[in-house]
Structure formats: C-alpha cells, structure tokens
Motif scaffolding. Structure first.
Motif, PDB file in Angstrom:
ATOM      1  N   THR A  93       0.829  -1.207   0.000  1.00 26.18           N
ATOM      2  CA  THR A  93       0.000   0.000   0.000  1.00 26.18           C
ATOM      3  C   THR A  93       0.867   1.261   0.000  1.00 26.18           C
ATOM      4  OG1 THR A  93      -0.185  -0.019   2.427  1.00 26.18           O
ATOM      5  CG2 THR A  93      -1.873  -1.185   1.190  1.00 26.18           C
ATOM      6  N   LEU A 147      -2.881   7.614   2.912  1.00 26.72           N
ATOM      7  CA  LEU A 147      -3.265   6.723   1.821  1.00 26.72           C
ATOM      8  C   LEU A 147      -2.882   5.274   2.101  1.00 26.72           C
ATOM      9  CD1 LEU A 147      -2.334   8.768  -1.399  1.00 26.72           C
ATOM     10  CD2 LEU A 147      -4.603   7.924  -0.803  1.00 26.72           C
ATOM     11  N   LEU A 151      -5.687   2.005   3.501  1.00 27.01           N
ATOM     12  CA  LEU A 151      -5.899   0.818   2.671  1.00 27.01           C
ATOM     13  C   LEU A 151      -5.386  -0.439   3.360  1.00 27.01           C
ATOM     14  CD1 LEU A 151      -6.739  -0.523   0.023  1.00 27.01           C
ATOM     15  CD2 LEU A 151      -4.538   0.163  -0.953  1.00 27.01           C
ATOM     16  N   PHE A 192      -9.169   5.147  -3.090  1.00 32.86           N
ATOM     17  CA  PHE A 192      -7.802   5.315  -3.583  1.00 32.86           C
ATOM     18  C   PHE A 192      -7.768   6.030  -4.933  1.00 32.86           C
ATOM     19  CE2 PHE A 192      -3.323   4.452  -3.989  1.00 32.86           C
ATOM     20  CZ  PHE A 192      -2.908   4.231  -2.700  1.00 32.86           C
TER      21      PHE A 192
END
Length: 208
Positions: A93, A147, A151, A192
């Motif tokens: 990720t 971010l 995730l 995303f």
C-alpha cells in the motif's frame, strides 16, 4: 521474493494481458462485454475526475483509472484459494501511495513551475509564510501515511476477521465474510482514486 510482491506482479500481468486483449478486440460496431465493462469504468473515472478536478481533468483519467484497477484487483485476489491479498501488507500500500504522491506533486510542478508550486505551500499571506510553509509540507507528506495506512488497515483487518469467523462458524460465516471482503475491496479502491483526484485538484488549482 515475498508473497505480496509475487501477488502484485501477478496483478500487473493480468492488467497487461487484459489491456492487450481489449486492444485486439476493440470494435465500434460489435463491442464485447469486456469492452462494455471497461467503457463504463472509464466513464465513471472521467465523471469523478471532472467533478473533482474540473477543466483539463481528462489528462489524469489514465493514472486514476490504473490506480483503481490495480488496487481493486490486489484487494480481491485474496478471495481466490491459495492466493493472498497484497494490499494486506503495508509495503504494497505504501508503494501505491508513493506512486500517487509523486504523480500529483509532479503535476503541480508541471502546472505551476517549481517556484510557483512551492509558493502554493506558503499560504495567502507572505507575512506568515515561514510558519505556514513547514506545516503545509508536513501535511503534504502525511498524505503518504494516510493513503497507505487506510488501505492496509482495512484490508488486513478484513482478511483477519474473515479467517477468525470462518474458523468459528465454518458453515455460513465464510460466504458472509467473502461478501464483506468484496464490498470493502471496491470501496477502498474507490477511495484510492478519490483522494489522489482531490490532491491533484489542489496541486493544479490556480487559487489557493
């Protein structure tokens, strides 16, 4: 090599093969189901980019769409027996987050120039720029963490819960948890795409 890297390579191969197949079978008169599906997806990403970024958003559709496809395939890969979810590893990720981070910052520099983009971090008042600049830089870098961890946490916890509940209630729980995993996979892929689109719009905006 680590399993998560092997899974990412597999996803990349699937995307490349899918793109080659789609290119070979493109047809205006008799489009196939795969072409229809991809056209719907492209229109969705175009609408998302247009709504968030506005004028000139078409140039960013390819990157946003590629991120979305890559993430969703990585997310759902763990549903296949013997495979695992690469996005359940922070390294995977973080790699996706770095790609998005470099891309939107590059677009900001491309749009404003180096000095113009750096000025973007100084705020509206020159007097308080020495205070605002480091805060904005830290906030910008923090997006990497936001971010990647969002995730990773969702996919890791989802996969963990799936294994736990499948062991406790082996009859009905696996199907329910797989459905939940699929739902979360698509939601996280959408996020995303959404967040990088927001960051791009902020990077190329004329007024700050």
């Amino acid at each position: 090599i680590p399993n998560y890297i092997a899974m990412e390579i597999l996803v990349l191969l699937v995307i490349v093969v899918g793109a080659l197949v789609l290119r070979r079978r493109l047809s205006v008169e008799q489009p196939g189901k795969f072409q229809h599906l991809m056209e719907v997806f492209v229109e969705f990403v175009q609408g998302l980019a247009e709504e968030i970024i506005g004028h000139g958003s078409r140039r960013y559709v390819a990157m946003l769409g590629t991120l979305g496809i890559f993430v969703v395939l990585c997310n759902v890969l763990g549903l296949i027996p013997t495979f695992e979810t690469p996005t359940g590893h922070i390294q995977a990720t973080l790699g996706c987050a770095v790609a998005a981070f470099l891309y939107y910052n590059y677009q900001g520099v491309r749009h404003h120039g180096v000095l113009g983009y750096l000025k973007h971090f100084c705020g509206p008042m020159l007097l308080i720029a020495p205070l605002i600049f480091p805060v904005e830089i830290i906030s910008n870098v923090f997006r990497l963490l936001s971010l990647s961890v969002r995730l990773y946490a969702n996919m890791f916890v989802g996969e963990l819960l799936e294994h736990v509940f499948s062991g406790l209630v082996p009859i009905l729980a696996p199907a329910l948890m797989m459905g939940l995993h699929l739902f979360v996979s698509f939601i996280q892929a959408y996020i995303f795409m959404l967040l990088p689109a927001v960051y791009i719009s902020m990077a190329v905006a004329e007024e700050h």
